[in-house]
Write a protein that holds these residues in place. Structure first.
Motif, PDB file in Angstrom:
ATOM      1  N   THR A 114       0.838  -1.193   0.000  1.00 32.17           N
ATOM      2  CA  THR A 114       0.000   0.000   0.000  1.00 32.17           C
ATOM      3  C   THR A 114       0.879   1.251   0.000  1.00 32.17           C
ATOM      4  OG1 THR A 114      -1.667  -1.194   1.264  1.00 32.17           O
ATOM      5  CG2 THR A 114      -1.789   1.214   1.305  1.00 32.17           C
ATOM      6  N   ILE A 115       0.478   2.215  -0.826  1.00 29.95           N
ATOM      7  CA  ILE A 115       1.171   3.508  -0.855  1.00 29.95           C
ATOM      8  C   ILE A 115       0.732   4.280   0.388  1.00 29.95           C
ATOM      9  CG2 ILE A 115       1.440   5.670  -2.135  1.00 29.95           C
ATOM     10  CD1 ILE A 115       0.578   4.020  -4.679  1.00 29.95           C
ATOM     11  N   THR A 116       1.661   4.513   1.304  1.00 33.70           N
ATOM     12  CA  THR A 116       1.343   5.311   2.495  1.00 33.70           C
ATOM     13  C   THR A 116       2.329   6.472   2.579  1.00 33.70           C
ATOM     14  OG1 THR A 116       2.829   4.168   4.039  1.00 33.70           O
ATOM     15  CG2 THR A 116       0.637   3.212   3.738  1.00 33.70           C
ATOM     16  N   GLU A 117       1.917   7.511   3.306  1.00 33.55           N
ATOM     17  CA  GLU A 117       2.780   8.699   3.455  1.00 33.55           C
ATOM     18  C   GLU A 117       4.096   8.333   4.125  1.00 33.55           C
ATOM     19  OE1 GLU A 117       1.164  12.286   5.320  1.00 33.55           O
ATOM     20  OE2 GLU A 117      -0.569  12.027   3.980  1.00 33.55           O
ATOM     21  N   GLU A 118       4.000   7.514   5.177  1.00 31.64           N
ATOM     22  CA  GLU A 118       5.212   7.125   5.922  1.00 31.64           C
ATOM     23  C   GLU A 118       6.203   6.390   5.036  1.00 31.64           C
ATOM     24  OE1 GLU A 118       4.661   4.953   9.476  1.00 31.64           O
ATOM     25  OE2 GLU A 118       3.921   6.698  10.580  1.00 31.64           O
ATOM     26  N   ARG A 119       5.698   5.427   4.277  1.00 35.35           N
ATOM     27  CA  ARG A 119       6.586   4.662   3.392  1.00 35.35           C
ATOM     28  C   ARG A 119       7.147   5.562   2.294  1.00 35.35           C
ATOM     29  NH1 ARG A 119       2.460  -0.445   2.977  1.00 35.35           N
ATOM     30  NH2 ARG A 119       3.120  -1.521   4.872  1.00 35.35           N
ATOM     31  N   ALA A 120       6.314   6.495   1.831  1.00 32.46           N
ATOM     32  CA  ALA A 120       6.742   7.370   0.725  1.00 32.46           C
ATOM     33  C   ALA A 120       7.840   8.339   1.153  1.00 32.46           C
ATOM     34  CB  ALA A 120       5.537   8.131   0.165  1.00 32.46           C
ATOM     35  N   GLN A 121       8.084   8.423   2.453  1.00 34.91           N
ATOM     36  CA  GLN A 121       9.227   9.230   2.903  1.00 34.91           C
ATOM     37  C   GLN A 121      10.532   8.480   2.677  1.00 34.91           C
ATOM     38  OE1 GLN A 121       8.341  10.366   6.935  1.00 34.91           O
ATOM     39  NE2 GLN A 121       6.742  11.780   6.269  1.00 34.91           N
ATOM     40  N   LYS A 122      10.448   7.143   2.603  1.00 35.06           N
ATOM     41  CA  LYS A 122      11.667   6.331   2.446  1.00 35.06           C
ATOM     42  C   LYS A 122      11.871   5.849   1.013  1.00 35.06           C
ATOM     43  CE  LYS A 122      10.869   4.269   6.950  1.00 35.06           C
ATOM     44  NZ  LYS A 122      10.401   2.988   7.469  1.00 35.06           N
ATOM     45  N   VAL A 123      10.769   5.520   0.326  1.00 33.60           N
ATOM     46  CA  VAL A 123      10.873   4.947  -1.021  1.00 33.60           C
ATOM     47  C   VAL A 123       9.990   5.731  -1.985  1.00 33.60           C
ATOM     48  CG1 VAL A 123      11.292   2.651  -0.058  1.00 33.60           C
ATOM     49  CG2 VAL A 123       8.962   3.313  -0.687  1.00 33.60           C
ATOM     50  N   ALA A 124      10.188   5.494  -3.278  1.00 34.30           N
ATOM     51  CA  ALA A 124       9.351   6.141  -4.301  1.00 34.30           C
ATOM     52  C   ALA A 124       8.374   5.117  -4.856  1.00 34.30           C
ATOM     53  CB  ALA A 124      10.230   6.690  -5.417  1.00 34.30           C
ATOM     54  N   PHE A 125       7.094   5.468  -4.859  1.00 34.82           N
ATOM     55  CA  PHE A 125       6.064   4.573  -5.382  1.00 34.82           C
ATOM     56  C   PHE A 125       5.697   4.939  -6.817  1.00 34.82           C
ATOM     57  CE2 PHE A 125       5.144   3.929  -0.822  1.00 34.82           C
ATOM     58  CZ  PHE A 125       5.056   2.543  -0.797  1.00 34.82           C
ATOM     59  N   THR A 126       5.320   3.913  -7.572  1.00 39.48           N
ATOM     60  CA  THR A 126       4.761   4.146  -8.912  1.00 39.48           C
ATOM     61  C   THR A 126       3.314   4.614  -8.751  1.00 39.48           C
ATOM     62  OG1 THR A 126       3.889   1.893  -9.061  1.00 39.48           O
ATOM     63  CG2 THR A 126       6.131   2.285  -9.942  1.00 39.48           C
ATOM     64  N   ILE A 127       2.671   4.866  -9.883  1.00 39.31           N
ATOM     65  CA  ILE A 127       1.232   5.136  -9.860  1.00 39.31           C
ATOM     66  C   ILE A 127       0.533   3.873  -9.334  1.00 39.31           C
ATOM     67  CG2 ILE A 127       1.254   6.844 -11.726  1.00 39.31           C
ATOM     68  CD1 ILE A 127       0.277   4.515 -13.595  1.00 39.31           C
ATOM     69  N   PRO A 128      -0.656   4.011  -8.733  1.00 35.27           N
ATOM     70  CA  PRO A 128      -1.345   2.836  -8.178  1.00 35.27           C
ATOM     71  C   PRO A 128      -1.796   1.863  -9.266  1.00 35.27           C
ATOM     72  CG  PRO A 128      -2.423   4.890  -7.496  1.00 35.27           C
ATOM     73  CD  PRO A 128      -1.414   5.248  -8.527  1.00 35.27           C
ATOM     74  N   TYR A 129      -1.809   0.581  -8.932  1.00 30.50           N
ATOM     75  CA  TYR A 129      -2.327  -0.424  -9.881  1.00 30.50           C
ATOM     76  C   TYR A 129      -3.447  -1.256  -9.274  1.00 30.50           C
ATOM     77  CZ  TYR A 129       0.701  -3.698  -7.359  1.00 30.50           C
ATOM     78  OH  TYR A 129       1.303  -4.463  -6.379  1.00 30.50           O
ATOM     79  N   TRP A 130      -3.757  -1.025  -7.986  1.00 33.50           N
ATOM     80  CA  TRP A 130      -4.836  -1.794  -7.363  1.00 33.50           C
ATOM     81  C   TRP A 130      -5.382  -1.042  -6.164  1.00 33.50           C
ATOM     82  CZ3 TRP A 130      -6.967  -5.840  -9.627  1.00 33.50           C
ATOM     83  CH2 TRP A 130      -7.924  -6.549  -8.908  1.00 33.50           C
ATOM     84  N   ARG A 131      -6.653  -1.287  -5.822  1.00 25.74           N
ATOM     85  CA  ARG A 131      -7.286  -0.659  -4.666  1.00 25.74           C
ATOM     86  C   ARG A 131      -7.827  -1.744  -3.745  1.00 25.74           C
ATOM     87  NH1 ARG A 131     -11.724  -0.343  -2.978  1.00 25.74           N
ATOM     88  NH2 ARG A 131     -12.110   1.085  -1.286  1.00 25.74           N
ATOM     89  N   ALA A 132      -7.670  -1.568  -2.436  1.00 28.06           N
ATOM     90  CA  ALA A 132      -8.123  -2.603  -1.499  1.00 28.06           C
ATOM     91  C   ALA A 132      -8.600  -1.988  -0.187  1.00 28.06           C
ATOM     92  CB  ALA A 132      -6.989  -3.580  -1.220  1.00 28.06           C
ATOM     93  N   ASP A 133      -9.359  -2.788   0.568  1.00 27.16           N
ATOM     94  CA  ASP A 133      -9.756  -2.442   1.932  1.00 27.16           C
ATOM     95  C   ASP A 133      -9.227  -3.533   2.857  1.00 27.16           C
ATOM     96  OD1 ASP A 133     -11.353  -0.110   1.321  1.00 27.16           O
ATOM     97  OD2 ASP A 133     -12.779  -1.487   0.396  1.00 27.16           O
TER      98      ASP A 133
END
Ligand code: GLN
Length: 269
Positions: A114-133
């Motif tokens: 999951t693309i999260t703000e916390e993770r995005a401080q450490k790594v770079a994410f691509t555009i999303p390819y899936w949505r989940a709950d």
């Protein structure tokens, strides 16, 4: 005298011409050799892909072959092909993926992350390819039917370590002061196994994965917590060129019939 000088001059010119031609031949030879190597080197560039294969249908072990398969695996292979790279799958626990990426043991994370703000401080994410709950799983024969996080208060809930399911429970506990006993496992397969064995009351896991466990294991979904998570592939922040290439390839791929075929293959229907 004149004749000799002329001959000498001729000889010099000849030498210069011969040396020039030889040098040119060598340069052209080297250029041709380098050119012949170039496409192979690009083709042989290996993309080391980190994944935690306990997350069907995105990544899991094929029982027949022992190979890692799933939506993420087919997706990254297709994207790598567009980039002219080969894929090497590197298996590890989910909570080891970001450290491994930062340590350069792998180049890409493809693991239902999951693309999260916390993770995005450490790594770079691509555009999303899936949505989940998030979904709540209990044993199939259980009378316990939790529909939301409130219903889990006082219970023991299993998650995979370092996942958004764990963070969701921790946030809930911090915000409400309610007590839920979180049991974190290195893999979701082990978490579900312990639920089947009666060692925990529920498992909290991404909804598409919960549906797969419901089909294959002695567990059922009793509730969905809407979290609106988006999955992305992750690369090191400094690998901007790789990120751009992956994004371009992904944009195109998500509209392709090949992507539809992958979803059909792993999700059916
Ligand atoms: N999507 C969840 C997360 O990113 C779970 C991923 C996983 O367990 N593979 O935390």
């Amino acid at each position: 005298m004149n004749v000799i000088t002329l001959l000498d001059g001729d000889l010099m010119t000849k030498r210069v011409v011969i040396i020039t031609v030889l040098v040119l031949i060598v340069i052209i030879g080297i250029a041709i050799y380098a050119w012949s190597l170039y496409p192979q080197q690009v083709g042989k560039r290996v993309l080391r892909v980190g994944t935690s294969p306990d997350f069907p249908p995105f990544e899991y072990i094929d029982e027949k072959t022992g190979e890692v398969i799933g939506i993420d695996i087919d997706l990254i292979k297709a994207l790598a092909k567009k980039l002219g790279c080969e894929v090497q799958i590197v298996q590890m626990d989910f909570d080891g993926l970001i450290p491994a990426l930062l340590n350069k043991q792998i180049d890409v994370i493809a693991s239902g992350m999951t693309i999260t703000e916390e993770r995005a401080q450490k790594v770079a994410f691509t555009i999303p390819y899936w949505r989940a709950d998030q979904a709540i799983l209990v044993r199939k024969d259980s009378p316990f039917a939790p529909r939301d996080l409130d219903d889990l208060v006082g219970k023991t809930v299993a998650v995979q370590s370092g996942t958004t399911a764990q963070f969701l429970l921790e946030d809930y506990i911090n915000k409400t002061g309610n007590k839920i006993n979180i049991k974190a496992y290195p893999s979701y397969v082990l978490a579900v196994q312990d639920l089947e064995n009666g060692n925990v009351d529920a498992v909290l896991v991404d909804s598409p994965v919960a549906s797969m466990f419901e089909k294959a294991r002695n567990v059922k979904i009793t509730g969905i917590v809407v979290t609106n998570e988006n999955y992305g592939l992750a690369v090191r922040k400094e690998d901007r060129e790789l990120l751009d290439k992956l994004n371009n390839a992904l944009k195109e791929f998500l509209n392709s019939t090949e992507w539809q075929a992958i979803l059909q293959k792993y999700l059916g229907g």
